[in-house]
Design a protein around this motif. Structure first.
Motif, short mmCIF file in Angstrom:
data_model
loop_
_atom_site.label_atom_id
_atom_site.label_comp_id
_atom_site.label_asym_id
_atom_site.label_seq_id
_atom_site.Cartn_x
_atom_site.Cartn_y
_atom_site.Cartn_z
N LYS A 60 8.09 -16.07 -8.39
CA LYS A 60 7.08 -15.85 -7.35
C LYS A 60 7.23 -14.47 -6.74
N ARG A 61 8.46 -14.04 -6.47
CA ARG A 61 8.67 -12.71 -5.89
C ARG A 61 8.30 -11.61 -6.87
N LEU A 62 8.60 -11.81 -8.13
CA LEU A 62 8.22 -10.83 -9.14
C LEU A 62 6.71 -10.69 -9.24
N THR A 63 6.01 -11.82 -9.20
CA THR A 63 4.55 -11.80 -9.29
C THR A 63 3.94 -11.05 -8.12
N GLY A 64 4.62 -11.08 -6.96
CA GLY A 64 4.09 -10.42 -5.78
C GLY A 64 4.39 -8.94 -5.68
N LEU A 65 5.16 -8.38 -6.62
CA LEU A 65 5.48 -6.95 -6.57
C LEU A 65 4.23 -6.11 -6.83
N ARG A 66 4.03 -5.10 -5.98
CA ARG A 66 2.81 -4.28 -6.07
C ARG A 66 2.92 -3.17 -7.12
N GLY A 88 8.15 15.18 10.93
CA GLY A 88 9.25 15.96 11.47
C GLY A 88 9.63 15.59 12.89
N LEU A 89 9.07 14.49 13.41
CA LEU A 89 9.35 14.09 14.78
C LEU A 89 9.96 12.69 14.85
N ASP A 90 9.41 11.76 14.10
CA ASP A 90 9.84 10.36 14.17
C ASP A 90 10.48 9.93 12.86
N ALA A 91 11.38 8.94 12.96
CA ALA A 91 11.96 8.35 11.76
C ALA A 91 10.86 7.69 10.94
N ILE A 92 10.99 7.75 9.64
CA ILE A 92 9.95 7.25 8.75
C ILE A 92 10.15 5.76 8.51
N ASP A 93 9.07 5.00 8.69
CA ASP A 93 9.11 3.58 8.37
C ASP A 93 8.68 3.42 6.91
N VAL A 94 9.63 3.01 6.06
CA VAL A 94 9.34 2.89 4.62
C VAL A 94 9.06 1.45 4.21
N SER A 95 8.83 0.56 5.18
CA SER A 95 8.70 -0.87 4.87
C SER A 95 7.63 -1.14 3.83
N ASP A 96 6.48 -0.47 3.96
CA ASP A 96 5.39 -0.73 3.02
C ASP A 96 5.35 0.29 1.88
N ALA A 97 6.40 1.12 1.80
CA ALA A 97 6.43 2.15 0.77
C ALA A 97 7.35 1.80 -0.39
N VAL A 98 8.19 0.77 -0.20
CA VAL A 98 9.14 0.37 -1.24
C VAL A 98 8.84 -1.04 -1.71
N ALA A 99 9.30 -1.35 -2.91
CA ALA A 99 8.96 -2.63 -3.52
C ALA A 99 9.66 -3.81 -2.87
N LEU A 100 10.90 -3.61 -2.41
CA LEU A 100 11.70 -4.72 -1.90
C LEU A 100 12.08 -4.49 -0.44
#
Length: 305
Positions: free
Chosen positions: A39-45, A151-163
């Motif tokens: 199920k988790r594999l099927t949901g990978l973008r 260059g000001l705030d920490a980057i939120d990578v939550s929706d940028a990575v697969a897991l």
């Protein structure tokens, strides 16, 4: 099968093979009884083109990745103005070189890189250089979209990575003592000046800062729109791939239906033939039974008592 190992394998294939490889890995997990993993594999973008180029580069060009790690670590240290200018020059050169060489490698593998994707590559390298969490996301080789930083705030990578595990690791890296986000702004020069000159300089700086902020906002909106366009194109490509698969499956089913229909017609003809033969044999049986009965009667009459 571990999810992270399977995901790393999946994000290492070419975009045209992503859907088929994801289905294969999920089917393999289901066959092994690992339904949650399937199920988790099927949901990978599926990654955008820019994200795929970066993921491929992480695997194919570790030398550039080493340079990005090294320079990022240096940039997050303490430096005077001269050192910062030198590091800034090196940063710009590395961003340009990495994006150029990654794009060329993608072209050799049959994927053309547009100007928008080229900018996304530069933005991703820039983010990894100035933010420790973005560097972790880049190192994973499992980006689904490019990275960007103001260059000001920490980057939120939550929706940028697969897991989500990778996003957790990025947040941990951002919390390290040497992980402050670098702001590339010119330092003010010390010295004496008249109050009027100071006011003029402050006003000029304020206007410049306002202009930079406006440009940053416009660039951010443009980058977001380009990412949305790339994601929409990627989703459309997924839909087209799936439709192509369904068209092929429908064609196979139609062929099976035609074959089964032909078999059914043949079976019906055989059934009709058998029914005709059975009817003929029943008539002959009835006639034979009557003949036997008549013969028995004659025998009985002729037999002396």
């Amino acid at each position: 099968m571990e999810l992270r190992d399977a995901a790393r394998q999946l994000y290492g294939v070419d975009p045209s093979s992503f859907m088929a490889e994801r289905s294969r890995l999920a089917a393999e997990a289901r066959s092994a009884g690992e339904k949650d993993l399937a199920k988790r594999l099927t949901g990978l973008r599926k990654p955008t083109v820019a994200a795929w180029v970066v993921n491929a580069a992480v695997r194919d060009r570790p030398d550039l990745l080493d340079d990005i790690r090294r320079l990022g670590t240096e940039l997050r240290g303490d430096h005077d103005d001269v050192e910062l200018r030198e590091l800034g020059t090196e940063r710009r050169r590395l961003i340009a070189r990495a994006a150029r060489e990654w794009a060329a490698a993608a072209g050799e593998r049959g994927t053309a890189v547009s100007e928008a994707v080229q900018r996304d590559l530069e933005s991703t390298v820039q983010a990894a250089l100035i933010d420790a969490g973005a560097a972790v996301a880049l190192d994973s080789g499992m980006l689904v979209r490019p990275l960007s930083a103001n260059g000001l705030d920490a980057i939120d990578v939550s929706d940028a990575v697969a897991l989500p595990e990778i996003a957790d690791e990025a947040r941990e890296a951002q919390g390290a003592p040497d992980a402050e986000v670098i702001e590339f702004r010119p330092r003010s020069r010390s010295g004496t000046s008249t109050a009027k000159e100071t006011d003029r300089a402050r006003a000029s700086n304020d206007r410049a800062a306002s202009d930079r902020a406006a440009l940053d906002r416009a660039a951010g909106r443009l980058a977001a729109a380009e990412r949305e366009l790339e994601e929409a194109r990627s989703e459309l490509a997924d839909l087209r791939d799936r439709l192509h698969e369904l068209d092929g499956e429908r064609g196979r089913l139609e062929t099976e239906i035609d074959d089964l229909t032909e078999q059914l017609e043949g079976a019906r003809e055989d059934l009709a033939r058998v029914d005709r033969e059975r009817g003929e044999l029943r008539r002959r049986r009835t006639h034979g039974e009557r003949a036997v009965t008549d013969a028995e009667r004659r025998v009985n009459r002729l037999t002396p008592e």
